[in-house]
Design a protein around this motif. Structure first.
Motif, PDB file in Angstrom:
ATOM      1  N   GLU A 120      10.552  30.134  19.600  1.00  0.00           N
ATOM      2  CA  GLU A 120      11.259  29.243  20.520  1.00  0.00           C
ATOM      3  C   GLU A 120      12.764  29.490  20.432  1.00  0.00           C
ATOM      4  N   PHE A 121      13.258  29.661  19.224  1.00  0.00           N
ATOM      5  CA  PHE A 121      14.693  29.899  19.032  1.00  0.00           C
ATOM      6  C   PHE A 121      15.133  31.188  19.718  1.00  0.00           C
ATOM      7  N   LEU A 122      14.353  32.251  19.510  1.00  0.00           N
ATOM      8  CA  LEU A 122      14.697  33.527  20.130  1.00  0.00           C
ATOM      9  C   LEU A 122      14.617  33.434  21.654  1.00  0.00           C
ATOM     10  N   SER A 123      13.533  32.856  22.143  1.00  0.00           N
ATOM     11  CA  SER A 123      13.328  32.797  23.596  1.00  0.00           C
ATOM     12  C   SER A 123      14.378  31.933  24.279  1.00  0.00           C
ATOM     13  N   ASP A 124      14.649  30.757  23.705  1.00  0.00           N
ATOM     14  CA  ASP A 124      15.573  29.832  24.361  1.00  0.00           C
ATOM     15  C   ASP A 124      17.023  30.281  24.246  1.00  0.00           C
ATOM     16  N   SER A 125      17.281  31.242  23.385  1.00  0.00           N
ATOM     17  CA  SER A 125      18.629  31.795  23.316  1.00  0.00           C
ATOM     18  C   SER A 125      18.897  32.758  24.460  1.00  0.00           C
ATOM     19  N   PHE A 126      17.839  33.291  25.055  1.00  0.00           N
ATOM     20  CA  PHE A 126      17.988  34.277  26.134  1.00  0.00           C
ATOM     21  C   PHE A 126      17.615  33.727  27.505  1.00  0.00           C
ATOM     22  N   ARG A 127      16.585  32.864  27.550  1.00  0.00           N
ATOM     23  CA  ARG A 127      16.037  32.481  28.854  1.00  0.00           C
ATOM     24  C   ARG A 127      17.047  31.846  29.797  1.00  0.00           C
ATOM     25  N   PRO A 128      17.948  31.001  29.331  1.00  0.00           N
ATOM     26  CA  PRO A 128      18.891  30.408  30.298  1.00  0.00           C
ATOM     27  C   PRO A 128      19.806  31.422  30.982  1.00  0.00           C
ATOM     28  N   ASN A 187      23.715  29.224  23.786  1.00  0.00           N
ATOM     29  CA  ASN A 187      22.317  28.809  23.902  1.00  0.00           C
ATOM     30  C   ASN A 187      21.671  28.609  22.534  1.00  0.00           C
ATOM     31  N   ALA A 188      21.929  29.540  21.620  1.00  0.00           N
ATOM     32  CA  ALA A 188      21.306  29.450  20.301  1.00  0.00           C
ATOM     33  C   ALA A 188      21.825  28.241  19.537  1.00  0.00           C
ATOM     34  N   SER A 189      23.107  27.945  19.650  1.00  0.00           N
ATOM     35  CA  SER A 189      23.668  26.778  18.959  1.00  0.00           C
ATOM     36  C   SER A 189      23.088  25.491  19.523  1.00  0.00           C
ATOM     37  N   GLN A 190      22.933  25.450  20.831  1.00  0.00           N
ATOM     38  CA  GLN A 190      22.338  24.273  21.460  1.00  0.00           C
ATOM     39  C   GLN A 190      20.898  24.092  21.004  1.00  0.00           C
ATOM     40  N   LYS A 191      20.156  25.185  20.925  1.00  0.00           N
ATOM     41  CA  LYS A 191      18.756  25.127  20.513  1.00  0.00           C
ATOM     42  C   LYS A 191      18.621  24.631  19.076  1.00  0.00           C
ATOM     43  N   ILE A 192      19.557  25.008  18.237  1.00  0.00           N
ATOM     44  CA  ILE A 192      19.449  24.693  16.818  1.00  0.00           C
ATOM     45  C   ILE A 192      19.957  23.291  16.507  1.00  0.00           C
ATOM     46  N   ALA A 194      23.240  22.186  17.108  1.00  0.00           N
ATOM     47  CA  ALA A 194      24.684  22.113  16.895  1.00  0.00           C
ATOM     48  C   ALA A 194      25.395  21.994  18.236  1.00  0.00           C
ATOM     49  N   ASP A 195      26.689  21.694  18.180  1.00  0.00           N
ATOM     50  CA  ASP A 195      27.492  21.641  19.399  1.00  0.00           C
ATOM     51  C   ASP A 195      27.583  23.057  19.971  1.00  0.00           C
ATOM     52  N   PRO A 196      27.061  23.296  21.175  1.00  0.00           N
ATOM     53  CA  PRO A 196      27.040  24.667  21.695  1.00  0.00           C
ATOM     54  C   PRO A 196      28.434  25.245  21.915  1.00  0.00           C
ATOM     55  N   TRP A 197      29.414  24.363  22.227  1.00  0.00           N
ATOM     56  CA  TRP A 197      30.772  24.874  22.453  1.00  0.00           C
ATOM     57  C   TRP A 197      31.447  25.265  21.139  1.00  0.00           C
ATOM     58  N   VAL A 198      31.030  24.650  20.069  1.00  0.00           N
ATOM     59  CA  VAL A 198      31.525  25.084  18.758  1.00  0.00           C
ATOM     60  C   VAL A 198      30.975  26.467  18.430  1.00  0.00           C
ATOM     61  N   GLY A 199      29.673  26.660  18.681  1.00  0.00           N
ATOM     62  CA  GLY A 199      29.087  27.987  18.469  1.00  0.00           C
ATOM     63  C   GLY A 199      29.751  29.034  19.343  1.00  0.00           C
ATOM     64  N   PHE A 200      30.019  28.675  20.583  1.00  0.00           N
ATOM     65  CA  PHE A 200      30.709  29.575  21.509  1.00  0.00           C
ATOM     66  C   PHE A 200      32.084  29.953  20.943  1.00  0.00           C
ATOM     67  N   PRO A 252      24.424  39.199  15.824  1.00  0.00           N
ATOM     68  CA  PRO A 252      25.456  38.363  15.180  1.00  0.00           C
ATOM     69  C   PRO A 252      25.483  36.921  15.683  1.00  0.00           C
ATOM     70  N   PRO A 253      25.453  36.671  17.012  1.00  0.00           N
ATOM     71  CA  PRO A 253      25.452  35.254  17.441  1.00  0.00           C
ATOM     72  C   PRO A 253      24.174  34.518  17.060  1.00  0.00           C
ATOM     73  N   LEU A 254      23.033  35.211  17.033  1.00  0.00           N
ATOM     74  CA  LEU A 254      21.790  34.551  16.632  1.00  0.00           C
ATOM     75  C   LEU A 254      21.852  34.113  15.174  1.00  0.00           C
ATOM     76  N   LEU A 255      22.317  34.992  14.301  1.00  0.00           N
ATOM     77  CA  LEU A 255      22.426  34.646  12.882  1.00  0.00           C
ATOM     78  C   LEU A 255      23.486  33.571  12.673  1.00  0.00           C
ATOM     79  N   MET A 256      24.598  33.680  13.401  1.00  0.00           N
ATOM     80  CA  MET A 256      25.655  32.677  13.278  1.00  0.00           C
ATOM     81  C   MET A 256      25.125  31.300  13.657  1.00  0.00           C
ATOM     82  N   ALA A 257      24.386  31.210  14.769  1.00  0.00           N
ATOM     83  CA  ALA A 257      23.874  29.922  15.226  1.00  0.00           C
ATOM     84  C   ALA A 257      22.886  29.337  14.225  1.00  0.00           C
TER      85      ALA A 257
END
Length: 704
Positions: A120-128, A187-192, A194-200, A252-257
């Motif tokens: 789910e984490f992998l898919s939802d990081s890309f699908r949007p 997307n990955a930060s939102q899925k996990i 966390a605040d997605p804009w912080v991850g961004f 890198p963004p996936l591991l960071m998130a």
């Protein structure tokens, strides 16, 4: 989809109180439920507009809709019972804390919940960002086509300078891939959680030109020996910081998130709630920016380079083997979401090697998938199955024009198990063509592309050599389509259950049920005609009283006295459209229904309105007395047989009172259907017009 269908979906998944949260991706509604056992999967799949349902561990449930998923999602969220949002829908009576406490007490549901969470984490990081990637791939294909036609020079070759007009077109796709890490980080930060804009923002630091400028004048070296991972080491605070090119990187963004999610949860536990808005984002950035720059980012680059190197080594060792393995693996990877990391490797290959060698063999899988869908579409047109025709048409359009396999996969293929083996043969065919062609043409890396594209009809010009790719995907498509058309796609059922379902009443039969869902019955000797008067009756009986030879024409006898008419005269769309199978209808003049041949009563409805017979020669016959007569609940019917009874030609099955049926206002017209008509070459009426019971009714020819 109407709002009542949206309400039906909510009810089928256990009601609003069972919905903890609801999101959607490109094709599916994604429910997080409080109790997955409350879902009625069969009811969900029966709702108009639903292409399929996918239960998952951890009380997750996916409903496949297709391209209109946004509309359905909006309709569900607009329902009065969903007031407050889906996340609150699980809980008119429970707070978020209550739900979490209950879930912790219940423990993980099944042993694969962690695996589902990873996918789910992998898919939802890309699908949007699927739409942006698809749009960019079409821009790339357009540039490749212009280069092929020599309108512009090789647009992506080193040292080539394009005219500003064409350079601007080139920027239209580069924007997506250069800043892909930022999109994935969001997307990955939102899925996990966390605040997605912080991850961004954390990932954006590594994308700044000034960050890359820290390595000005420093020579890049391979990270841990991987040529695909070139980094420059600079001293920051007295510590070595590897600086890499993070454009188009996704690991890198996936591991960071993933790490950011843990940091966020930890900070929220120790920081008072009334000041979390200020200090949680600040401290998360303070921790994560240096951690990502010094450690997580380089590790992500290294992981991606390692996976890319492993696949490149396999392809270099044997492009032939690689071309076969990839299309055969993808049908099993896509349902699990494992194809998304491979997409990341494709991007890395293009960035480091200048080309990718995975997308070509992947095209064999995609077109085999679309070919199988085309085969289902052909059968749906032949069987006048309107619902499946609509499903297959939409899925085929999404595939051939967009390169998207999910509508085909979840809407059709995973619902009908007969499709997958035929589709795999198509995958193998495409892979063999690529492998053999690569050997013959001396292609060291097989079919390649210099850009990331979705494998569709529109992106064929992006592949090299285009001729070999075109032959391979055409072969995969045609083989899968033909095999599905020849063998059918409906799942086999026990004959008795199928006939019983068919005799339960035409109105209860879903329009999507086609006659080839009822298999031929093995064995069988004669299809006996009834004893009667005249040469025609004697001929029918003689033909049916012995085993039917392959290719021989036999005749099915009439079970009624009356007038034979075509099925389209029946005032019921299921029978009139031939959904249940081929046959005729009889306007009865008598009041008794007789067995049309020797065999067994598979389904004798106690209401007397319908009978299913399994004849000795393998023909399965449905006789439905009148239309909607099931509503009489047996009144006016005198049933003579029961399930399991042996009948011979002319055995009375039921006597009905015409006056009772006519007074109730129900048509007396009686369809006589060969349910397994697809197992015969022909099922044709002997003649239309007056007929007596026992006279020849249908010509049936056994397939060679």
């Amino acid at each position: 989809m109407a709002s009542n269908s949206a309400s039906e979906i909510v009810d089928a998944v256990g009601g609003p109180g069972n919905i903890a949260s609801l999101t959607h991706c490109a094709t599916r509604l994604r429910f997080q439920l409080n109790d997955g056992d409350k879902v009625d999967k069969t009811a969900v799949e029966a709702i108009p507009g639903v292409l399929g349902a996918v239960p998952q561990a951890g009380d997750r449930f996916q409903v496949v809709i297709g391209g209109g998923v946004q509309t359905v999602y909006n309709e569900i969220m607009a329902l009065p019972v969903m007031a407050g949002g889906a996340s609150a829908g699980g809980g008119a009576d429970e707070s978020i804390a209550d739900i979490k406490a209950r879930e912790r007490a219940k423990g993980p549901r099944g042993t694969n919940a962690w695996l589902d969470s990873l996918f789910e984490f992998l898919s939802d990081s890309f699908r949007p960002i699927l739409g942006a990637l698809l749009g960019a791939s079409l821009f790339i294909t357009f540039m490749a086509l212009m280069a092929t036609l020599h309108v512009i020079p090789a647009w992506n070759a080193p040292g080539v300078t394009l005219d500003p007009s064409w350079a601007f077109v080139n920027l239209m796709w580069q924007c997506v891939f250069v800043f892909l890490p930022l999109m994935v980080a969001y997307n990955a930060s939102q899925k996990i959680g966390a605040d997605p804009w912080v991850g961004f923002s954390i990932m954006a630091v590594l994308m700044l030109p000034s960050f890359s400028g820290l390595a000005t004048g420093v020579e890049k070296t391979p990270l841990f020996g991987f040529q695909q991972a070139q980094v420059a080491i600079v001293q920051v605070w007295g510590l070595p910081m590897p600086i890499a090119d993070y454009s188009s990187q996704v690991f890198p963004p996936l591991l960071m998130a993933a790490v950011l999610g843990l940091v966020y949860k930890g900070l929220k536990k120790v920081i008072p709630e009334n000041i979390q808005l200020i200090f949680v984002p600040f401290l998360a950035m303070l921790i994560m920016i240096p951690l990502t720059a010094f450690l997580i980012g380089p590790i992500g680059v290294y992981v991606g380079a390692g996976l890319a190197s492993a696949l490149a080594a396999i392809n270099s060792f044997s492009p032939f083997i690689f071309a076969i393995v990839i299309p055969l693996a993808y049908p099993f990877m896509v349902p699990l979401g494992l194809h998304w990391p491979i997409n990341a490797i494709m991007l890395l290959n293009i960035q480091t090697l200048g080309y990718d060698f995975i997308q070509g063999p992947m095209g064999a899988w995609n077109f085999a998938c679309f070919g199988a869908t085309a085969g289902v579409l052909v059968l749906a047109w032949r069987e006048k199955d309107k619902q499946m025709r609509q499903t297959a048409t939409g899925a085929l359009a999404a595939g051939l024009l967009g390169g998207i396999s999910e509508p085909s996969l979840y809407g059709i293929h995973l619902r009908y198990k007969r499709i997958y083996p035929r589709m795999l043969v198509g995958c193998l065919t495409g892979g063999l063509i690529i492998g053999i062609g690569s050997l013959v043409l001396g292609l060291p890396h097989g079919i390649t592309t210099q850009a990331f594209v979705f494998t569709s009809l529109l992106t064929i010009p992006a592949f090299n050599p285009i001729g070999l790719y075109l032959v391979a995907v055409a072969g995969a498509f045609v083989v899968a389509m033909v095999l599905v058309i020849i063998s059918g796609y409906k799942n086999p059922e026990p004959a008795g259950a199928a006939v019983a379902a068919a005799t339960a009443g035409a109105a209860s039969v879903a329009p999507g049920v086609a006659r080839d869902s009822i298999p031929a019955v093995a064995g069988g000797a004669e299809l006996a005609g009834v004893a009667g008067e005249g040469a025609a009756t004697a001929t029918a009986t003689a033909l049916a009283d012995r085993p039917a030879a392959v290719g021989e024409l036999i005749q099915l006898a009439s079970p009624l006295d009356g007038t034979v008419v075509t099925l389209d005269q029946v005032p019921d769309p299921v029978f009139a459209g031939g959904v249940m199978g081929p046959g005729v209808a009889i306007e009865p003049t008598g009041d008794t229904v007789y067995a049309p041949g020797a065999g067994t009563v598979v389904a004798a409805q106690p209401t007397g309105h319908a009978f299913g017979l399994q004849l000795d020669n393998g023909a399965e016959v449905l006789i439905h007395v009148g239309i909607d007569t099931v509503n009489l609940k047996g009144e006016g019917f005198d049933v003579k047989v029961k399930n399991g009874d042996r009948v011979e030609t002319g055995t009375p099955l039921v006597t009905f009172d015409r006056a009772v049926i006519e007074k109730a206002g129900y048509p007396l017209i009686t369809p006589v259907i060969v349910l397994n008509g697809d197992t015969f070459d022909t099922v044709d009426p002997v003649a239309l017009g007056p007929v007596t019971h026992g006279s020849p009714l249908l010509d049936v020819q056994k397939k060679a």
